[in-house]
Design a protein around this motif. Structure first.
Motif, short mmCIF file in Angstrom:
data_model
loop_
_atom_site.label_atom_id
_atom_site.label_comp_id
_atom_site.label_asym_id
_atom_site.label_seq_id
_atom_site.Cartn_x
_atom_site.Cartn_y
_atom_site.Cartn_z
N PRO A 23 0.82 -1.21 0.00
CA PRO A 23 0.00 0.00 0.00
C PRO A 23 0.86 1.26 0.00
O PRO A 23 1.78 1.40 0.80
CB PRO A 23 -0.81 -0.12 1.29
N GLN A 24 0.55 2.18 -0.89
CA GLN A 24 1.24 3.46 -0.98
C GLN A 24 0.37 4.60 -0.48
O GLN A 24 0.87 5.70 -0.23
CB GLN A 24 1.67 3.73 -2.43
N ASP A 25 -0.92 4.33 -0.32
CA ASP A 25 -1.85 5.38 0.11
C ASP A 25 -3.01 4.70 0.82
O ASP A 25 -3.16 3.47 0.79
CB ASP A 25 -2.33 6.18 -1.09
N THR A 26 -3.83 5.50 1.46
CA THR A 26 -5.00 4.95 2.12
C THR A 26 -5.91 4.29 1.11
O THR A 26 -6.03 4.74 -0.04
CB THR A 26 -5.77 6.05 2.88
N ASN A 27 -6.53 3.21 1.52
CA ASN A 27 -7.48 2.43 0.72
C ASN A 27 -6.83 1.68 -0.44
O ASN A 27 -7.54 1.14 -1.28
CB ASN A 27 -8.61 3.33 0.19
N ASP A 28 -5.51 1.64 -0.48
CA ASP A 28 -4.85 0.79 -1.47
C ASP A 28 -5.07 -0.68 -1.14
O ASP A 28 -5.43 -1.48 -2.00
CB ASP A 28 -3.36 1.09 -1.53
N VAL A 29 -4.82 -1.03 0.14
CA VAL A 29 -5.00 -2.41 0.59
C VAL A 29 -5.65 -2.38 1.97
O VAL A 29 -5.14 -1.73 2.88
CB VAL A 29 -3.66 -3.17 0.67
N ILE A 64 -12.58 -5.29 -6.77
CA ILE A 64 -11.57 -5.33 -5.71
C ILE A 64 -10.65 -6.52 -5.95
O ILE A 64 -11.12 -7.64 -6.20
CB ILE A 64 -12.23 -5.44 -4.32
N ILE A 65 -9.36 -6.29 -5.86
CA ILE A 65 -8.38 -7.38 -5.99
C ILE A 65 -8.33 -8.16 -4.68
O ILE A 65 -8.26 -7.58 -3.60
CB ILE A 65 -6.98 -6.81 -6.31
N VAL A 66 -8.39 -9.48 -4.77
CA VAL A 66 -8.28 -10.33 -3.59
C VAL A 66 -6.81 -10.72 -3.43
O VAL A 66 -6.25 -11.43 -4.28
CB VAL A 66 -9.17 -11.57 -3.71
N ALA A 71 -7.75 -3.21 -3.01
CA ALA A 71 -7.49 -4.63 -2.77
C ALA A 71 -7.80 -4.96 -1.32
O ALA A 71 -7.82 -4.07 -0.46
CB ALA A 71 -6.04 -4.99 -3.09
N ILE A 72 -8.06 -6.23 -1.06
CA ILE A 72 -8.29 -6.72 0.29
C ILE A 72 -7.37 -7.92 0.52
O ILE A 72 -7.39 -8.87 -0.26
CB ILE A 72 -9.76 -7.14 0.52
N ARG A 73 -6.58 -7.85 1.59
CA ARG A 73 -5.66 -8.95 1.91
C ARG A 73 -6.32 -9.89 2.91
O ARG A 73 -6.84 -9.47 3.94
CB ARG A 73 -4.36 -8.42 2.50
N VAL A 74 -6.29 -11.18 2.58
CA VAL A 74 -6.94 -12.19 3.41
C VAL A 74 -6.07 -13.43 3.48
O VAL A 74 -5.16 -13.63 2.68
CB VAL A 74 -8.33 -12.58 2.83
N ASP A 75 -6.38 -14.28 4.48
CA ASP A 75 -5.76 -15.60 4.51
C ASP A 75 -6.60 -16.55 3.68
O ASP A 75 -7.55 -16.14 3.01
CB ASP A 75 -5.57 -16.09 5.95
N ASN A 76 -6.27 -17.81 3.71
CA ASN A 76 -6.93 -18.78 2.84
C ASN A 76 -8.06 -19.54 3.51
O ASN A 76 -8.59 -20.49 2.96
CB ASN A 76 -5.89 -19.78 2.32
N GLY A 77 -8.41 -19.13 4.73
CA GLY A 77 -9.46 -19.82 5.46
C GLY A 77 -10.84 -19.27 5.18
O GLY A 77 -11.01 -18.20 4.60
N THR A 78 -11.84 -20.03 5.62
CA THR A 78 -13.23 -19.60 5.45
C THR A 78 -13.51 -18.38 6.31
O THR A 78 -12.94 -18.24 7.39
CB THR A 78 -14.16 -20.77 5.83
#
Length: 390
Positions: free
Chosen positions: A141-147, A236-238, A207-214
């Motif tokens: 992330p370079q700015d707010t709401n990037d990730v 949105i990029i996952v 984008a939204i950063r997540v793990d691989n779980g439910t």
């Protein structure tokens, strides 16, 4: 004879007695005791003035840099208010809350806290580094709401023995906590409802950063779930981290540690009471707590609402005219060449696109993302992309 280190006071007393007797010249007495005449006269004068030959205290009578009692009182008050905040954050708060332009150094504040029993001595354990993380495909992330980052913190029991699952959402650039919501169950419906509220309040991230779980990821085709497919529809990029690598979402996990210390120990008696605790903690974290990674600024001083607004309805996937398009039923099946093919419930009630590759195999897309393909050996279900290679 020179002073004996272990009998200094006794030797000085003997010198005073010998000097008072005046049985021999003063210079000879000094020479016998191994001291200069100046030192001898000093001890005689000290005995005459004070009746003692003990050393004067070498401590300075005043210290211009000494922290005032008023500031010490404010430091202790801040520590009582924020028991888990360290010297760096308290130093910043002295400026923010009390307008102290030149607050004591963090090391001085640490010494004050230790002197008053707020910090106990503990042996530091040096952990061996597992090696620098070498992942180049995670978004930076370079700015707010990037990730944004989203995750469920580990569940815990409340005072009434019910279970609480805290869902947290943060902006990774500003560390602003967008949501901290406690649920009795970790479900797709609860998660989507929370996301809709956050999207309405703050707009959409890149984008939204997540793990691989439910409910974020799955072992199905593409690794997506109904929730992450919905994000893709919103543009949105996952951003999936590697399985078993929570350090790739390190800032969010560190926030969870602070959340646990300051809002769940001890837990509240009910879910509604615990939610009040979460809300209070979130406000304090965003608006009062200085963050070291932000130069001791607060997240609220940096975060700005996204310019991407949340649409009332998620746009459906669309494909060029040269694609074959099929509608996926809620059970994850779609019709293909007189039969039915399974792709997964994650894509239910959405359209997928198919295009024939140069080798005759059909590639399957969800929007712009290649998620799998069809091969003659397994005609009844879509296979992962890795099966199309070779």
């Amino acid at each position: 004879m020179p002073w004996k280190k272990v009998e200094t006071m006794e030797e000085r007393a003997r010198f005073i007695v010998e000097a008072a007797r005046r049985s021999e010249p003063f210079s000879e007495i000094c020479q016998r005791f191994g001291i200069s005449r100046e030192t001898g006269y000093k001890w005689v004068r000290r005995f005459q003035d004070r009746g003692s030959v003990e050393e004067f205290s070498r401590a300075p009578r005043n210290c211009p840099h000494k922290t005032s009692d008023a500031i010490i009182e404010k430091i202790l008050l801040l520590r009582e208010t924020y028991p888990y905040w360290g010297p760096k954050k308290l130093s910043q708060l002295l400026f923010d809350k009390y307008g102290i332009c030149d607050p004591p150094a963090p090391s001085t504040i640490g010494a004050i806290l230790k002197r008053h029993g707020f910090i106990s001595e503990s042996r530091k354990i040096r952990r061996k580094s597992a090696g620098r993380l070498r992942r180049y495909d995670l978004l930076s992330p370079q700015d707010t709401n990037d990730v944004w980052a989203i995750d469920y913190k580990g569940w815990f029991r409340l005072g009434d023995r019910s279970i609480c699952y805290p869902l947290t959402i943060t902006d990774m650039h500003s560390r602003y906590v967008l949501a901290c919501k406690g649920y009795a169950r970790q479900t797709l419906e609860n998660t989507k409802s929370a996301m809709e509220n956050v999207f309405c309040d703050y707009g959409l991230p890149q984008a939204i950063r997540v793990d691989n779980g439910t409910p974020f990821g799955s072992s199905g085709i593409g690794g997506f779930t109904q929730l992450s497919v919905w994000w893709i529809q919103l543009g949105i990029i996952v951003d999936f981290i590697e399985p078993g690598k929570p350090e790739q979402n390190g800032s969010h996990e560190r926030m969870h540690k602070t959340l646990k210390l300051e809002s769940t120990m001890p837990p509240q008696d009910s879910l509604s009471e615990q939610q009040k605790k979460f809300d209070s903690w979130r406000h304090r974290f965003n608006y009062e707590r200085p963050h070291e990674a932000l130069g001791q600024k607060t997240p609220s001083s940096i975060y700005r609402r996204s310019l991407r607004s949340f649409p009332r309805e998620a746009p459906q996937f669309s494909y060029p005219p040269y694609f074959e398009s099929r509608f996926v039923r809620s059970d994850g099946m779609f019709n293909w060449k007189g039969g039915q093919v399974f792709i997964g419930e994650a894509y239910g009630r959405n359209r997928i696109g198919l295009i024939q590759n140069y080798d005759g195999r059909w590639l399957v897309y969800a929007g712009d993302i290649l998620i799998g393909g069809l091969i003659s050996e397994e005609p009844k279900h879509v296979v992962p992309v890795r099966r199309l290679i070779g």
